[in-house]
Design a protein around this motif. Structure first.
Motif, PDB file in Angstrom:
ATOM      1  N   GLU A  52       0.832  -1.207   0.000  1.00 30.68           N
ATOM      2  CA  GLU A  52       0.000   0.000   0.000  1.00 30.68           C
ATOM      3  C   GLU A  52       0.876   1.272   0.000  1.00 30.68           C
ATOM      4  N   ARG A  81       0.507   4.502  -2.382  1.00 33.73           N
ATOM      5  CA  ARG A  81       0.366   5.877  -1.883  1.00 33.73           C
ATOM      6  C   ARG A  81       1.410   6.799  -2.518  1.00 33.73           C
ATOM      7  N   ARG A  88       0.075   7.800  -5.654  1.00 30.34           N
ATOM      8  CA  ARG A  88      -0.994   8.790  -5.486  1.00 30.34           C
ATOM      9  C   ARG A  88      -0.402  10.188  -5.269  1.00 30.34           C
ATOM     10  N   LEU A 115      -0.136  10.933   3.784  1.00 28.82           N
ATOM     11  CA  LEU A 115      -0.494   9.684   3.086  1.00 28.82           C
ATOM     12  C   LEU A 115       0.505   8.560   3.335  1.00 28.82           C
ATOM     13  N   ILE A 116       1.760   8.916   3.577  1.00 28.09           N
ATOM     14  CA  ILE A 116       2.757   7.883   3.915  1.00 28.09           C
ATOM     15  C   ILE A 116       3.447   8.282   5.216  1.00 28.09           C
ATOM     16  N   ASN A 175      -4.337   7.932   9.566  1.00 28.89           N
ATOM     17  CA  ASN A 175      -4.190   6.477   9.383  1.00 28.89           C
ATOM     18  C   ASN A 175      -3.994   5.817  10.746  1.00 28.89           C
ATOM     19  N   TYR A 200      -1.072   1.400   7.557  1.00 23.62           N
ATOM     20  CA  TYR A 200      -1.540   1.002   6.224  1.00 23.62           C
ATOM     21  C   TYR A 200      -2.620  -0.078   6.298  1.00 23.62           C
TER      22      TYR A 200
END
Ligand code: NAD
Ligand code: UD1
Length: 338
Positions: free
Chosen positions: A39, A43, A46, A187-188, A331, A335
């Motif tokens: 994932e 990301r 993305r 996102l990460i 998150n 993930y």
């Protein structure tokens, strides 16, 4: 140019992938996902809007690694892949020596076979052991005192010997200090599989309510507030350091060893207080015994990186905590399970 990132699905690799793509490089990731998730690669795609070629490959599988070199036109390799828990390395030293060294042998053998002789290696400030002086310069004595740290030093030595035997190799050994934080998008970020060993992800999990309180390991150190002091560096600054290291390789640098740190240290209590400001909550903590093997203080002299790579850290402690918190709150389960 295509850059192969071994361990590119991991914490530092995924962030570096973003910086490389944003600097115009094409990234190819090889990772066995032993401590990461596919994932993370999605990301990265993305965030950057670019495709990342991903190989679920164990580096110790030399034929599989050679397949990557056959299929992709690789110009340089950044070698992040490795096991990294100090505590686990003390319990399972053979697994650490086997994984970290064999992965490197296999990778270098494939690189030699395909005449790819440009390599950046993820080393660690842990090679300095208990430093005699701070800030630490690259010529300080090296004396790691746990199996994980010894794998890092051994790999540095293997790569030095490789360069000595064939000076057409260009190798940058990057000694990271304490990477923290996350990509500003949230996102990460760092997603340890188990209960975190490191301070920052531990604080984040207390803040989100997955753990009860931070244990502060010792308040009897000879430091300003008596808790341990470290050189925390934002992972996006670290990522940018890799972009500069690639430029150094293109200047045919030979073998080059360099610290990546900010040059300033923060204590455990300062980190907790900065995180409280970032998340707007109280972080409960309790003073406990020292953690065996910990040192009082450690921070980098980053002047060589500034002079030779034209790099210095830009983010401060506020951004490190704010971005770590953004990642954790967006998150809560990392993930997630695949
Ligand atoms: P990480 O565990 O998130 O990333 C390492 C990646 O390597 C993982 O995705 C894992 O699945 C992969 N991997 C491990 N063994 C492999 C193998 N045999 N074949 C293929 N893939 C394999 O760790 P990180 O924090 O991103 O660290 C990256 C590198 O930087 C490591 O070498 C680590 O030792 C080094 N380093 C990390 C820190 C830190 O605090 N995070 C500090 C100094 C140095
Ligand atoms: C640790 C590793 C080091 C590795 C680095 C990055 C050890 C002995 N060293 O470094 O080899 O390169 O991680 O992966 O494990 N602390 C607490 N409570 C916690 C966790 C940490 O008080 O729950 C304190 C520690 O005592 C230390 C500071 O926070 O003073 C930072 O700890 P940590 O994040 O684990 O990093 P290092 O110990 O510097």
């Amino acid at each position: 140019m295509n850059i192969l990132l071994t361990g590119g699905a991991g914490y530092i690799g995924s962030h570096t992938c973003v910086s490389l793509i944003e600097s115009g490089h094409r990234a190819v990731v090889a990772d066995n996902l032993s401590n990461s998730s596919a994932e993370a690669v999605k990301r990265v795609e993305r965030i950057t809007g670019q495709k990342v070629r991903f190989y679920k490959t164990d580096l110790r599988d030399t034929p599989a690694v050679e397949e990557i070199f056959k299929s992709e036109s690789i110009g340089c390799v950044i070698h992040f892949a490795g096991l990294k828990s100090v505590a686990e390395s003390v319990e399972k030293p053979l697994a650490y020596y086997e994984n970290n060294l064999d992965a490197t042998f296999s990778l270098c053998e494939a690189m030699r076979k395909f005449s790819v002789k440009n390599l950046v290696f993820s080393s660690s400030a842990t090679v300095y052991g208990n430093p005699q002086n701070v800030p630490i310069k690259e010529d300080a004595p090296v004396a790691p005192f746990n199996p994980y740290g010894r794998t890092k030093l051994m790999i540095e030595q293997v790569l030095e010997d490789l360069h000595a035997s064939d000076p057409s190799w260009n190798i940058v050994l990057l000694r990271y200090f304490n990477p923290v934080g996350a990509h500003p998008s949230g996102l990460i970020g760092e997603d340890p599989a188990d209960i975190p060993n490191n301070l920052m992800p531990y604080i984040s999990r207390v803040a989100i309510g997955r753990l009860d309180e931070v244990r502060v390991f010792g308040n009897d150190y000879p430091t300003p507030d008596a808790t341990g002091v470290r050189d925390y560096i934002h992972v996006m600054d670290l990522a940018q350091g890799h972009v500069r290291a690639l430029e150094k390789l293109s200047e045919k640098c030979g073998l080059f060893t360099c610290n990546l740190g900010t040059g300033r240290g923060y204590s455990v209590l300062e980190m907790i207080s900065a995180f409280e400001k970032a998340c707007g909550k109280k972080i409960p903590y309790r003073i406990t015994e020292r953690r065996p093997g910990d040192i009082a203080e450690c921070w980098a002299d980053p002047s060589l990186a500034q002079k030779e790579l034209g790099w210095r850290a830009k983010y401060g402690i506020e951004d490190m905590c704010a971005h770590a918190w953004r990642w954790q709150s967006m998150n809560p389960e990392g993930y997630g399970k695949e």
